[in-house]
Enzyme design. Structure first.
Site, PDB file in Angstrom:
ATOM      1  CB  CYS A 259      14.345   2.237 -17.109  1.00  0.00           C
ATOM      2  SG  CYS A 259      14.473   3.990 -16.705  1.00  0.00           S
ATOM      3  CG  HIS A 338       6.558  -2.011 -27.417  1.00  0.00           C
ATOM      4  ND1 HIS A 338       5.802  -0.862 -27.401  1.00  0.00           N
ATOM      5  CD2 HIS A 338       7.821  -1.619 -27.732  1.00  0.00           C
ATOM      6  CE1 HIS A 338       6.570   0.173 -27.702  1.00  0.00           C
ATOM      7  NE2 HIS A 338       7.797  -0.247 -27.912  1.00  0.00           N
ATOM      8  CG  HIS A 422      17.697 -14.770  -5.514  1.00  0.00           C
ATOM      9  ND1 HIS A 422      17.888 -14.582  -4.160  1.00  0.00           N
ATOM     10  CD2 HIS A 422      18.316 -15.943  -5.823  1.00  0.00           C
ATOM     11  CE1 HIS A 422      18.608 -15.588  -3.674  1.00  0.00           C
ATOM     12  NE2 HIS A 422      18.865 -16.426  -4.666  1.00  0.00           N
ATOM     13  CG  HIS A 426      13.724  -0.267 -13.321  1.00  0.00           C
ATOM     14  ND1 HIS A 426      15.004   0.244 -13.306  1.00  0.00           N
ATOM     15  CD2 HIS A 426      12.911   0.772 -13.660  1.00  0.00           C
ATOM     16  CE1 HIS A 426      14.968   1.530 -13.622  1.00  0.00           C
ATOM     17  NE2 HIS A 426      13.715   1.869 -13.840  1.00  0.00           N
ATOM     18  CG  HIS A 455      19.203   3.949   0.915  1.00  0.00           C
ATOM     19  ND1 HIS A 455      20.515   3.878   1.350  1.00  0.00           N
ATOM     20  CD2 HIS A 455      18.571   4.820   1.750  1.00  0.00           C
ATOM     21  CE1 HIS A 455      20.666   4.658   2.403  1.00  0.00           C
ATOM     22  NE2 HIS A 455      19.502   5.242   2.675  1.00  0.00           N
ATOM     23  CG  ASN A 459      15.796   5.174 -12.089  1.00  0.00           C
ATOM     24  OD1 ASN A 459      16.434   4.348 -12.737  1.00  0.00           O
ATOM     25  ND2 ASN A 459      14.589   5.586 -12.448  1.00  0.00           N
TER      26      ASN A 459
END
Length: 531
Positions: A259, A338, A422, A426, A455, A459
């Site tokens: 993702c 990572h 802002h 994710h 909502h 995802n």
């Protein structure tokens, strides 16, 4: 007051001396002065420490200016005291040292030129577009459960588990699944997966080309990321074939990166734009669900079924300075972390077959702890790049106090609200958003774009941060100079960040995924949604 009569307070007899009480009882009027004990105010209670910290932050941030002003005043006063003869003498000294002045000027010009030439090319985000699936692809919770029951592939415990996940997921009733999974029985074949990929990518790209008026043949770099669907020819080749892009375009197809691959794609495009000047780069971030639906009964593999939904985004980047006038953002930083060297991190999001040879993605119960550790490493690198000096001094001072002097004080968590206006976290799940809101000490307003995106769209993997950014714009909250932090987590395990700065104040877009429903948001999301 007694008898309902108001009047000035009278001193109690109990507080008078014996002689004063005797005089009072004899009817004499005696002036009595009562000295109340005045205490110093409790400054810890009366002073809001938030304003103390803001004052400290302002002082450190503008320290150079505050020190320069007295120096400038002193120089101005000194020059003002000089008469015409002293001014002429100063000019004569400069004339006699003309060679020194010229050498210094030449060195200054050379240094400025070298600095300008060595600076990295600015990378501008001209515009972007997010895919809005059709109404026929919406899936209500009741429909989701009905199809799961009718498929006959899940036992009662698995059905009950999926219901509980949906009730607590933070998803709404308007998310989307691909057409193949709306059918009974589901049809997760290669052809259906290609249809999903084409619909998502091409609709986002069509809108992007329409908004920017950039021709497909003008694109010099193309980066596509999709973790679980990697056909041959590649997804990037599908795009080139559809839009008849030029033959010397540089293409990259990233797979299996989870993702957070959207930020990785931005970082790759940024590096390519540093090498190839005067061109455009397109990044396409998506995920394919059709062939990656789990039809087994292992609980750790059922969670993605309940959370992942259709989505994708296309982003146009450029290093042309002429594009700054119409660009939305400028890329400031990308930081990649990572943790794959650790076996526990490597296997926390793992694609495998279960005991019945059913393919799926397994999520470890240690996922949140691993994500927290990756976040800590990421912000340790990002912090010095973005945090104001005041926060860095506080962090360093407390670190020294803990490590060198062994003082038992809590570690200081830098206030990233001073660095960013802002936050696009994710939308991986409700727990992810809750954890970052708590650890970074964010307000509900800061995580609103993430919660509302989860909502409304679920995802959508690597593209979720772009739906969140579009939410902020659709609410009319983006002002010139505002900084945006996009942060995403992915398999491997990875935590990646991208920092953008708004080039101009942005009006709500006329077209986009939120246009038709932005007035309904934000909505209150219950802890448990019964359906």
């Amino acid at each position: 007051m007694a008898n309902g009569v108001d009047g000035p307070p009278r001193p109690s007899v109990m507080h008078l001396s014996p002689s004063e009480q005797h005089s009072r009882m004899n009817g004499e009027r005696v002036a009595v002065q009562i000295n109340s004990r005045r205490r110093l105010p409790d400054f810890l209670q009366s002073v809001n420490l938030k304003y103390v910290k803001l004052g400290y932050h302002y002082l450190i941030t503008h320290l150079a200016i505050l020190l320069f002003i007295p120096l400038l005043l002193a120089v101005t006063l000194e020059v003002g005291r000089m008469g015409p003869e002293e001014m002429w003498q100063l000019w004569a000294n400069l004339q006699f040292n003309l060679v020194s002045v010229l050498i210094c000027s030449a060195l200054l010009v050379f240094a400025v030129t070298l600095y300008i030439m060595s600076r990295p090319r600015p990378v501008y985000l001209v515009d972007y577009a997010c895919h809005l699936p059709g109404e026929h692809l919406k899936v209500k919770f009741s429909t989701f459960m009905a199809h799961s029951e009718k498929s006959g592939l899940f036992d009662e415990k698995s059905l009950d588990f999926q219901r509980k996940i949906l009730e607590r997921s933070g998803l709404g009733e308007e998310t989307h699944l691909p057409a193949a999974l709306h059918r009974l029985p589901p049809n997760p074949c290669m052809m259906e997966a290609r249809i999903e990929a084409e619909e998502v990518m091409f609709s986002a790209l069509d809108e992007l080309f329409e908004k920017t008026k950039v021709k497909p043949k003008d694109i010099g770099i193309l980066v596509v990321n999709c973790s679980l669907f990697n056909p041959t020819p590649s997804l990037s080749a599908m795009i080139i074939n559809k839009y008849h892009m030029r033959g010397n375009i540089r293409t990259y197809n990233l797979g299996g990166m989870g993702c957070s691959a959207g930020v990785i794609s931005i970082d790759l495009a940024k590096d390519m734009l540093q090498v190839h000047g005067g061109t455009y780069a397109i990044v396409v971030s998506t995920e394919n669900i059709t062939q990656n639906w789990y039809f087994g009964n292992r609980r750790s593999m059922l969670i993605p079924n309940c959370l992942f939904r259709v989505g994708g985004a296309a982003i146009l980047l450029s290093n042309k300075r002429s594009e700054r006038r119409r660009a939305k953002y400028q890329l400031v930083h990308t930081v990649r972390t990572h943790k794959g060297a650790d076996d526990k991190c490597f296997r926390c999001v793992y694609q495998e077959q279960d005991e019945n040879m059913k393919m799926g993605v397994s999520l470890s119960k240690d996922l949140m702890a691993i994500a927290g550790d990756a976040l800590k490493t990421n912000i340790t690198t990002l912090g010095p790049l973005v945090l104001p000096l005041s926060e860095q001094l506080l962090f360093f001072g407390i670190l020294v106090a803990r490590k060198v002097f062994n003082m038992k004080i809590k570690p200081y968590i830098p206030d990233f609200k001073l660095a960013f206006d802002h936050f696009c976290i994710h939308a991986g799940g409700r727990a992810v958003i809750d954890e970052l809101e708590k650890n970074l000490q964010l307000s509900p307003d800061h995580v609103e774009p993430s919660r509302m995106t989860l909502h409304r769209f679920g995802n959508t993997s690597s593209s979720s941060i772009w739906y969140e950014l579009n939410y902020i714009e659709s609410k009319g909250r983006m002002r010139k100079g505002d900084r945006v932090w996009q942060i995403a987590f992915g398999s491997g395990f990875k935590c990646n960040s991208a920092v953008w700065q708004a080039v101009r104040t942005l009006k709500p877009p006329a077209k986009g995924p939120w246009v038709h429903c932005i007035d309904r948001y934000p909505v209150k999301i219950p802890e448990v949604y019964k359906f």
